[in-house]
Motif scaffolding. Structure first.
Motif, short mmCIF file in Angstrom:
data_model
loop_
_atom_site.label_atom_id
_atom_site.label_comp_id
_atom_site.label_asym_id
_atom_site.label_seq_id
_atom_site.Cartn_x
_atom_site.Cartn_y
_atom_site.Cartn_z
N CYS A 27 0.87 -1.17 -0.08
CA CYS A 27 0.13 -0.05 -0.05
C CYS A 27 0.87 1.06 0.08
O CYS A 27 1.79 1.19 0.47
N CYS A 31 -1.84 3.86 7.12
CA CYS A 31 -2.80 4.27 8.01
C CYS A 31 -2.67 3.51 9.48
O CYS A 31 -2.43 2.23 9.20
N CYS A 34 -5.00 0.65 10.07
CA CYS A 34 -5.37 -0.62 9.08
C CYS A 34 -5.35 -1.87 9.59
O CYS A 34 -4.42 -2.40 10.29
S1 SF4 Z 1 -6.22 1.30 5.60
FE1 SF4 Z 1 -4.61 0.08 5.10
S2 SF4 Z 1 -4.79 -0.74 2.99
FE2 SF4 Z 1 -6.14 0.80 3.35
S3 SF4 Z 1 -5.18 2.84 2.45
FE3 SF4 Z 1 -4.70 2.49 4.73
S4 SF4 Z 1 -2.84 1.19 5.11
FE4 SF4 Z 1 -3.48 1.14 2.68
#
Ligand code: SF4
Length: 245
Positions: A27, A31, A34
């Motif tokens: 990714c 986040c 996540c």
């Molecule tokens: S939640 Fe996880 S998969 Fe989705 S954008 Fe954020 S880091 Fe990437």
């Protein structure tokens, strides 16, 4: 395609359709909340599934499935995503794609080539707090803004959605989001669900220390209050997903 598993049947990942879900690695956001932290930070360490295995499964199940949901990680980082989707579409199944919107040029190609039937894009926060929510301080928001504008052209069914949690979201966040995407067709608030795979927990200690020890969900009542705030601020369509009405 770097596939790290698939869920054989889901009634949740593709609105109104029985689908299977494909997970891709990597990714371009970080986040901290996540729930696929390992898939994002250590995709090489996750069990892989070959395309042959996936399509063998799909061909066996295509008569009971209606669609395929492709998620991640961030699927638009896969260079052969359009080819992979084209192969799925040869089976006659619908395709839903989840994206964080960082690659608007890929989304545009997929829309123009009629490869996606439904797009779900994350709106992580209001513009002012995007960096802290995505673990990317100083993030250049232009690609995300371009993806938002692209989806709002309405050339393919789509939704925007936000995973809502403390300490990242509050009334100010939703005022900012309403002012940004207020005219969109569908916007969903999704309550944060705790998991043992969140990205923060895979970070080195000094980075982990930047975040609170716990992320917490809002109550169903608080989620409904955010929904009302958004509607009162002029949003056309807002729904809270995943709470009992
Ligand atoms: S939640 Fe996880 S998969 Fe989705 S954008 Fe954020 S880091 Fe990437």
């Amino acid at each position: 395609m770097e596939i790290h598993g698939f869920n054989k049947t889901t009634l949740l990942d593709y609105p109104e359709h029985v689908a299977c879900t494909v997970f891709t690695g990597h990714c371009n956001m970080r986040c901290p909340f996540c729930h696929n932290g390992d898939l994002v930070l250590m995709p090489g360490g996750q069990p892989a599934v070959s395309e042959e295995e996936f399509f063998a499964f799909l061909n066996k199940r295509k008569n009971v499935l209606e669609g395929v949901a492709i998620t991640g990680g961030e699927p638009t980082l896969q260079k052969d995503l359009p080819v992979f989707i084209a192969k799925i579409k040869e089976t006659g199944l619908l395709v839903k794609l989840d994206s964080n919107g960082m690659k608007p040029e890929i989304l545009r190609t997929l829309i123009e080539e009629k490869l996606v039937d439904y797009l779900a894009m994350d709106i992580k926060s209001d513009k002012a707090h995007y960096g802290e929510c995505t673990g990317l301080p100083g993030i250049d928001l232009k690609p995300v803004e371009e993806s938002v504008s692209l989806l709002m052209e309405n050339r393919v069914p789509y939704e925007f959605r936000t995973t809502v949690l403390k300490p990242f979201h509050n009334r100010e966040t939703f005022e900012g989001i309403a002012d940004w995407i207020g005219g969109c067709e569908r916007y969903f608030l999704q309550s944060y669900v705790d998991s043992h795979r969140i990205l923060r927990d895979f970070l080195p200690d000094e980075e982990k220390a930047k975040y609170p020890a716990e992320f917490t969900a809002y109550t169903p009542e608080e989620m409904k209050e955010f929904e009302m705030l958004l509607l009162n601020r002029g949003m056309k369509s807002v729904h809270v997903r995943g709470i009992a009405e």
